[in-house]
Design an enzyme around this catalytic site. Sequence first.
Site, mmCIF file in Angstrom:
data_model
loop_
_atom_site.group_PDB
_atom_site.id
_atom_site.type_symbol
_atom_site.label_atom_id
_atom_site.label_comp_id
_atom_site.label_asym_id
_atom_site.label_seq_id
_atom_site.Cartn_x
_atom_site.Cartn_y
_atom_site.Cartn_z
ATOM 1 N N ASP A 48 31.550 -40.902 25.292
ATOM 2 C CA ASP A 48 30.873 -42.131 25.156
ATOM 3 C C ASP A 48 29.994 -42.567 26.347
ATOM 4 O O ASP A 48 30.592 -42.500 27.386
ATOM 5 C CB ASP A 48 31.884 -43.117 24.790
ATOM 6 N N GLU A 52 27.093 -39.099 21.253
ATOM 7 C CA GLU A 52 26.387 -40.020 20.134
ATOM 8 C C GLU A 52 24.714 -39.529 20.390
ATOM 9 O O GLU A 52 24.176 -39.812 21.504
ATOM 10 C CB GLU A 52 26.783 -41.406 20.219
ATOM 11 N N CYS A 112 47.392 -51.105 12.945
ATOM 12 C CA CYS A 112 48.640 -50.368 13.320
ATOM 13 C C CYS A 112 49.223 -50.893 14.683
ATOM 14 O O CYS A 112 50.065 -50.156 14.973
ATOM 15 C CB CYS A 112 48.117 -48.839 13.435
ATOM 16 N N ASP A 129 35.884 -48.386 25.312
ATOM 17 C CA ASP A 129 35.198 -46.922 25.817
ATOM 18 C C ASP A 129 36.130 -45.736 25.392
ATOM 19 O O ASP A 129 35.523 -44.768 24.795
ATOM 20 C CB ASP A 129 34.635 -46.852 27.061
HETATM 21 ZN ZN LIG Z 1 45.037 -48.850 13.898
#
Ligand SMILES: [Zn+2]
Length: 320
Positions: free
Chosen positions: A100, A187, A262, A269
């Site tokens: 990233d 990316e 979750c 980052d």
């Molecule tokens: Zn999650």
Amino acid sequence: MNLTKAFKNFFEKRAKYPRFKSYYGKQSAQYPQNCKVVVEGLKVPQVGIIKASIHRLFDGQLKTVTISKTPTGKYYASLLFDTEQEVPELVITGKVIGIDLGIKDFAITNDNEKTSKYSNPRHIKKHELNLARKQAKLARKKKGSKSREKARRLVARVHERISNARIDFLHKLSRKIVNDNQVVVIENLNVKGMVRNRKLAKAISDVGWGMFTNFLDYKLKEKGGLLLEIDRFFPSSKTCSSCLYQMAQMPLEVREWTCPSCGTHHYRDENAAKNVRAEGIRQLSVLGTRTAASGGNVRPKSGRKSVLRQSPIESTSQGS
Ligand SMILES: [Zn+2]
């Protein structure tokens, strides 16, 4: 040849109308044939032997020689060789890393085992004062005067140092990443579009993501690796890397967050790097290439291809 290419790109809508190049900018001339590397340096048609320090040579046929002059008055020759080398076959057995890119930290990487941060050396910042002082001096000089030329060269030298430091950093980091991994997922950033945003422009053009991507690409190709660029609209920041829950939005100032689905706590980052890596692995499997983790398989790459490589030569004499 370059002008023809420039107009062709323009008429086929790939580029803007060709610009005139200033005499004070970078100068260059190309010799597509009849150059020779000799003991003393380089033999160029019409000019004869030019003294040069040769950094390294490749086995193969010498093709085009490009001689260029930097704004500081240094001369370089770039030699293109046809080595008739085959591109190594792509067999993915090594590690896959996701990157990233950022501004505060230049790169955050994740290779499934660990996350690493590489902070951004602020090259311009370091030379800012020096540059401003020299630019102010230049502005006071009379146009066309000798002292103006001298001042111009001093400013150019600061720019050159900044750019050298940046290139050095990018080479070292890309070398390290390529040595440790076989597939690099990154990316595909719209650097041009981002530079147009004035607030970010200076910081972005300073960091040199475009050059970094190029360095990664050719270093990987050399060793039979792969640079995988994923779509820049891929939601790498707002997706939870543990459960794939996607946040509606993720403003830039949010540096860490907890997934409402979750409950995993994410650093922005690091989470993005993990997502970029996962997306890369997913695309690899779509391409028919399997990573070592999922069995390891071979994807033969299309036939023979000769590799063209450039080797730089720095002239021993300086100044015009
Ligand atoms: Zn999650």
